[in-house]
Design an enzyme around this catalytic site. Structure first.
Site, mmCIF file in Angstrom:
data_model
loop_
_atom_site.group_PDB
_atom_site.id
_atom_site.type_symbol
_atom_site.label_atom_id
_atom_site.label_comp_id
_atom_site.label_asym_id
_atom_site.label_seq_id
_atom_site.Cartn_x
_atom_site.Cartn_y
_atom_site.Cartn_z
ATOM 1 N N THR A 155 0.830 -1.203 0.000
ATOM 2 C CA THR A 155 0.000 0.000 0.000
ATOM 3 C C THR A 155 0.865 1.252 0.000
ATOM 4 O O THR A 155 1.962 1.266 0.583
ATOM 5 C CB THR A 155 -0.949 0.008 1.222
ATOM 6 O OG1 THR A 155 -1.686 1.221 1.209
ATOM 7 C CG2 THR A 155 -0.200 -0.092 2.543
ATOM 8 N N SER A 190 -1.760 3.002 10.741
ATOM 9 C CA SER A 190 -2.794 2.151 11.360
ATOM 10 C C SER A 190 -2.155 0.788 11.525
ATOM 11 O O SER A 190 -1.150 0.485 10.871
ATOM 12 C CB SER A 190 -4.041 2.030 10.470
ATOM 13 O OG SER A 190 -3.793 1.176 9.355
ATOM 14 N N TYR A 192 -3.304 -1.857 10.389
ATOM 15 C CA TYR A 192 -3.373 -2.476 9.051
ATOM 16 C C TYR A 192 -2.193 -2.031 8.189
ATOM 17 O O TYR A 192 -1.465 -2.857 7.640
ATOM 18 C CB TYR A 192 -4.703 -2.127 8.346
ATOM 19 C CG TYR A 192 -4.522 -2.174 6.844
ATOM 20 C CD1 TYR A 192 -4.357 -3.403 6.189
ATOM 21 C CD2 TYR A 192 -4.427 -1.008 6.084
ATOM 22 C CE1 TYR A 192 -4.111 -3.451 4.818
ATOM 23 C CE2 TYR A 192 -4.187 -1.056 4.721
ATOM 24 C CZ TYR A 192 -4.032 -2.279 4.097
ATOM 25 O OH TYR A 192 -3.771 -2.321 2.746
ATOM 26 N N HIS A 193 -2.027 -0.703 8.040
ATOM 27 C CA HIS A 193 -0.954 -0.219 7.156
ATOM 28 C C HIS A 193 0.409 -0.730 7.646
ATOM 29 O O HIS A 193 1.282 -1.057 6.848
ATOM 30 C CB HIS A 193 -0.966 1.313 7.063
ATOM 31 C CG HIS A 193 -2.103 1.875 6.241
ATOM 32 N ND1 HIS A 193 -3.260 2.356 6.811
ATOM 33 C CD2 HIS A 193 -2.265 2.036 4.905
ATOM 34 C CE1 HIS A 193 -4.080 2.794 5.850
ATOM 35 N NE2 HIS A 193 -3.503 2.611 4.687
ATOM 36 N N LYS A 196 1.454 -4.145 6.426
ATOM 37 C CA LYS A 196 2.047 -4.143 5.075
ATOM 38 C C LYS A 196 3.546 -3.817 5.137
ATOM 39 O O LYS A 196 4.327 -4.325 4.328
ATOM 40 C CB LYS A 196 1.339 -3.114 4.189
ATOM 41 C CG LYS A 196 -0.125 -3.391 3.933
ATOM 42 C CD LYS A 196 -0.303 -4.533 2.953
ATOM 43 C CE LYS A 196 -1.721 -4.596 2.422
ATOM 44 N NZ LYS A 196 -1.970 -5.758 1.578
HETATM 45 P P1 NAD Z 1 -11.129 -7.459 0.064
HETATM 46 O O1 NAD Z 1 -11.364 -7.513 1.519
HETATM 47 O O2 NAD Z 1 -12.279 -7.153 -0.838
HETATM 48 O O3 NAD Z 1 -10.488 -8.860 -0.415
HETATM 49 C C1 NAD Z 1 -9.520 -9.564 0.308
HETATM 50 C C2 NAD Z 1 -9.814 -11.058 0.129
HETATM 51 O O4 NAD Z 1 -8.808 -11.819 0.812
HETATM 52 C C3 NAD Z 1 -11.161 -11.458 0.715
HETATM 53 O O5 NAD Z 1 -11.928 -12.175 -0.237
HETATM 54 C C4 NAD Z 1 -10.793 -12.317 1.921
HETATM 55 O O6 NAD Z 1 -11.744 -13.331 2.182
HETATM 56 C C5 NAD Z 1 -9.426 -12.872 1.516
HETATM 57 N N1 NAD Z 1 -8.555 -13.239 2.662
HETATM 58 C C6 NAD Z 1 -8.214 -12.470 3.720
HETATM 59 N N2 NAD Z 1 -7.423 -13.161 4.572
HETATM 60 C C7 NAD Z 1 -7.253 -14.401 4.031
HETATM 61 C C8 NAD Z 1 -6.551 -15.562 4.453
HETATM 62 N N3 NAD Z 1 -5.876 -15.593 5.600
HETATM 63 N N4 NAD Z 1 -6.592 -16.676 3.659
HETATM 64 C C9 NAD Z 1 -7.288 -16.654 2.493
HETATM 65 N N5 NAD Z 1 -7.968 -15.563 2.043
HETATM 66 C C10 NAD Z 1 -7.958 -14.453 2.813
HETATM 67 O O7 NAD Z 1 -9.930 -6.430 -0.195
HETATM 68 P P2 NAD Z 1 -9.497 -5.672 -1.552
HETATM 69 O O8 NAD Z 1 -10.025 -4.306 -1.498
HETATM 70 O O9 NAD Z 1 -9.766 -6.508 -2.726
HETATM 71 O O10 NAD Z 1 -7.926 -5.592 -1.328
HETATM 72 C C11 NAD Z 1 -7.075 -6.625 -1.818
HETATM 73 C C12 NAD Z 1 -5.623 -6.307 -1.506
HETATM 74 O O11 NAD Z 1 -5.251 -5.083 -2.114
HETATM 75 C C13 NAD Z 1 -5.345 -6.152 -0.018
HETATM 76 O O12 NAD Z 1 -4.096 -6.735 0.296
HETATM 77 C C14 NAD Z 1 -5.300 -4.662 0.181
HETATM 78 O O13 NAD Z 1 -4.466 -4.337 1.257
HETATM 79 C C15 NAD Z 1 -4.745 -4.181 -1.139
HETATM 80 N N6 NAD Z 1 -5.170 -2.802 -1.457
HETATM 81 C C16 NAD Z 1 -6.513 -2.496 -1.590
HETATM 82 C C17 NAD Z 1 -6.898 -1.185 -1.889
HETATM 83 C C18 NAD Z 1 -8.338 -0.742 -2.035
HETATM 84 O O14 NAD Z 1 -8.589 0.462 -2.190
HETATM 85 N N7 NAD Z 1 -9.312 -1.642 -2.006
HETATM 86 C C19 NAD Z 1 -5.896 -0.206 -2.064
HETATM 87 C C20 NAD Z 1 -4.553 -0.552 -1.918
HETATM 88 C C21 NAD Z 1 -4.207 -1.861 -1.614
HETATM 89 N N1 USQ Z 2 -11.534 9.850 4.350
HETATM 90 C C1 USQ Z 2 -12.424 10.885 4.523
HETATM 91 N N2 USQ Z 2 -13.765 10.608 4.496
HETATM 92 C C2 USQ Z 2 -14.241 9.340 4.304
HETATM 93 C C3 USQ Z 2 -13.324 8.289 4.128
HETATM 94 C C4 USQ Z 2 -11.970 8.569 4.162
HETATM 95 O O1 USQ Z 2 -12.036 12.037 4.685
HETATM 96 O O2 USQ Z 2 -15.467 9.167 4.316
HETATM 97 C C5 USQ Z 2 -10.082 10.122 4.349
HETATM 98 C C6 USQ Z 2 -9.291 9.333 5.377
HETATM 99 O O3 USQ Z 2 -9.236 10.001 6.622
HETATM 100 C C7 USQ Z 2 -7.934 9.206 4.707
HETATM 101 C C8 USQ Z 2 -8.281 9.172 3.221
HETATM 102 O O4 USQ Z 2 -9.594 9.703 3.094
HETATM 103 O O5 USQ Z 2 -7.176 10.352 4.938
HETATM 104 C C9 USQ Z 2 -8.232 7.776 2.614
HETATM 105 O O6 USQ Z 2 -9.032 6.923 3.388
HETATM 106 P P1 USQ Z 2 -9.651 5.567 2.773
HETATM 107 O O7 USQ Z 2 -10.537 4.952 3.788
HETATM 108 O O8 USQ Z 2 -10.207 5.834 1.429
HETATM 109 O O9 USQ Z 2 -8.325 4.698 2.519
HETATM 110 P P2 USQ Z 2 -7.336 3.973 3.528
HETATM 111 O O10 USQ Z 2 -7.849 3.864 4.906
HETATM 112 O O11 USQ Z 2 -5.984 4.573 3.366
HETATM 113 O O12 USQ Z 2 -7.319 2.490 2.959
HETATM 114 C C10 USQ Z 2 -7.615 2.144 1.596
HETATM 115 C C11 USQ Z 2 -7.782 0.631 1.529
HETATM 116 C C12 USQ Z 2 -6.463 -0.030 1.941
HETATM 117 C C13 USQ Z 2 -5.338 0.510 1.074
HETATM 118 C C14 USQ Z 2 -5.268 2.020 1.117
HETATM 119 C C15 USQ Z 2 -4.301 2.590 0.088
HETATM 120 O O13 USQ Z 2 -8.830 0.208 2.392
HETATM 121 O O14 USQ Z 2 -6.587 -1.445 1.792
HETATM 122 O O15 USQ Z 2 -4.123 -0.026 1.513
HETATM 123 O O16 USQ Z 2 -6.553 2.555 0.749
HETATM 124 S S1 USQ Z 2 -3.435 4.006 0.700
HETATM 125 O O17 USQ Z 2 -4.398 4.971 1.198
HETATM 126 O O18 USQ Z 2 -2.673 4.536 -0.394
HETATM 127 O O19 USQ Z 2 -2.573 3.532 1.796
#
Ligand code: NAD
Ligand code: USQ
Length: 404
Positions: A155, A190, A192-193, A196
């Site tokens: 991320t 966070s 979560y972050h 990564k």
């Molecule tokens: P998502 O929650 O929709 O999908 C994740 C999938 O992984 C789910 O289907 C879940 O069941 C599966 N999973 C989780 N833990 C598992 C485990 N231990 N074994 C097997 N399967 C498992 O999430 P997404 O939005 O598709 O994100 C996918 C990836 O991309 C993540 O690693 C996320 O961090 C990254 N990412 C997402 C975004 C975004 O904006 N959605 C942005 C940047 C990075």
């Molecule tokens: N935000 C608002 N209002 C909202 C939602 C979010 O102001 O209603 C703000 C948040 O405070 C943050 C920014 O928008 O500053 C982004 O928040 P987000 O919820 O869209 O994204 P984030 O929490 O960073 O997480 C998402 C995905 C995560 C991925 C990440 C990429 O859930 O899996 O890793 O985006 S990044 O942001 O580049 O780290």
């Protein structure tokens, strides 16, 4: 490439871990369409989180089994399915030795920052699930397929918001007269972050120690829902999260506009991030697979196409909404997170473009179609799920009760 012509005609096998999720489902179909042989590995835990928290996708989504059956009936293409948890090494080993992947795309993590900040148990779950899952994938590659290319979703949030330009993975520093190229500093905000960041360190180490080939895709925030393949049939429809836990900024704003909820700007709204269209997620992953890292190489790509602040996104959605006759308002919500609300942000993102990425930049037509899509499904919106409910400051050891 060192492939002979006879090998080149055999389709590459790609294991998509997390292939039932938002990015993973779209990618699985895209790769299958492009004649890769695809296996989805997923324990469906994401569907379980939704049930636990009382959330649902804006769009109705079919079971993974019906999704895969529908794809087969429409295209004749098979997608293999392994339902299980990658933290269970026996399950993962079995899937690995039976499918024998040439590449593994790893999306399978708990990916919500707010989810990881609900309470101690969710923080621990997130880091355990993500860090151990990735470690198991690294061991599986070492043990069963040393040549397999790991394409790992990281991320942009690993870097935080430093007051200097963000490079792609590495920065060259001169210190006391000596120069070295070092991993770019990580300042995640966070649990979560941070998971990564821990993954990136483990992957970099195993590339060096065992000669693993890996690409860390530091992806920005993804928006949009339709891809060419998921639009083919309602049973292939992707999920779209709009709730305060899993919903992300631009997708949330479009759904909020569709149901006359003011756009939820957290704090001052100057938070700037990299964003990309889900149609570019699938393209980027395909490019990484088609151009694998070398043995022992730890490659880092910043995977986003444009930067926006929260205020800029709100202004774009307000304007696009007006064209559709929606009267879009905004509200400043006290920021539930601990993050900079006014800051410098300039992140490099050239490596995927050099490999051939043709970005779908955020346009009026995409915003129109995303807003129309949200309007189409607006009766499914539960307005109670929109406001943020997780506080970075108030997280405690006590299990947080879910409001019924
Ligand atoms: P998502 O929650 O929709 O999908 C994740 C999938 O992984 C789910 O289907 C879940 O069941 C599966 N999973 C989780 N833990 C598992 C485990 N231990 N074994 C097997 N399967 C498992 O999430 P997404 O939005 O598709 O994100 C996918 C990836 O991309 C993540 O690693 C996320 O961090 C990254 N990412 C997402 C975004 C975004 O904006 N959605 C942005 C940047 C990075
Ligand atoms: N935000 C608002 N209002 C909202 C939602 C979010 O102001 O209603 C703000 C948040 O405070 C943050 C920014 O928008 O500053 C982004 O928040 P987000 O919820 O869209 O994204 P984030 O929490 O960073 O997480 C998402 C995905 C995560 C991925 C990440 C990429 O859930 O899996 O890793 O985006 S990044 O942001 O580049 O780290």
């Amino acid at each position: 490439s060192n492939q002979t012509s006879s090998e080149a005609s055999v389709p590459k096998k790609v294991m998509v871990i997390g292939g039932d999720g938002y990015c993973g489902w779209a990618t699985s179909l895209h790769l299958s369409k492009k004649n890769y042989q695809v296996a989805v590995v997923d324990n469906l835990v994401r569907r379980h989180f939704d049930h636990q928290l009382g959330l649902d996708s804006l769009t109705p989504i079919s079971s993974i089994h019906n999704r895969i059956r529908r794809w087969k009936s429409l295209t004749g293409k098979d997608i293999e399915l392994y339902v299980g948890d990658i933290c269970d090494f026996e399950f993962l080993s079995e899937a690995f030795t039976s499918f024998k992947p040439d590449a593994v795309v790893h999306f399978g993590e708990q990916r919500s920052a707010p989810y990881s900040m609900i309470d101690r148990s969710r923080a621990v779950f997130t880091q355990q699930n993500n860090v151990i899952g990735t470690l198991n994938v690294l061991f599986a590659i070492k043990e069963f397929g040393e040549d397999c290319h790991l394409v790992k979703l990281g991320t942009m949030g690993e870097y935080g918001t430093p007051n200097i330009d963000i490079e792609e993975g590495f920065i060259t520093i001169t210190h006391n007269g000596r120069t070295d190229t070092l991993p770019y500093p990580k300042q995640a905000s966070s649990f979560y972050h941070l998971s990564k960041v821990h993954d990136s360190h483990n992957i970099a180490f195993t590339c060096k120690a065992w000669g693993i080939r890996a690409t860390d895709l530091n992806q920005g925030v993804v928006y949009g829902v339709r891809t060419d393949e998921t639009a083919m049939h309602e049973e292939l429809c992707n999920r779209l999260d709009y709730d305060g836990v899993f919903g992300t900024a631009l997708n949330r704003f479009c759904v909020q506009a569709a149901v006359d909820h003011p756009l939820t700007i957290y704090g001052k709204g100057g938070q700037t991030r990299g964003y990309l269209d889900i149609r570019d997620t699938v393209q980027c992953v395909e490019l990484a697979i088609a151009n694998p890292a070398q043995r022992g190489e730890f490659r880092v790509f910043n995977q986003f196409t444009e930067q926006f602040s929260v205020n800029e996104l709100a202004a774009l959605v307000t304007k696009a909404g007006q064209k559709l006759g929606l009267e879009v308002k905004t509200v400043s919500v006290p920021n539930p997170r601990v993050e900079a609300e006014e800051h410098y942000y300039n992140a490099k993102h050239t490596k995927l473009v050099e490999l051939g990425l043709e970005p779908h930049l955020l346009s009026d037509s995409l915003l129109d179609s995303l807003l129309n899509f949200a309007v189409q499904y607006k009766d499914r919106v539960d307005p109670k799920q929109i406001m943020p409910s997780v506080s970075w400051r108030k997280i405690g050891a006590k299990p947080k009760t879910v409001q019924a």
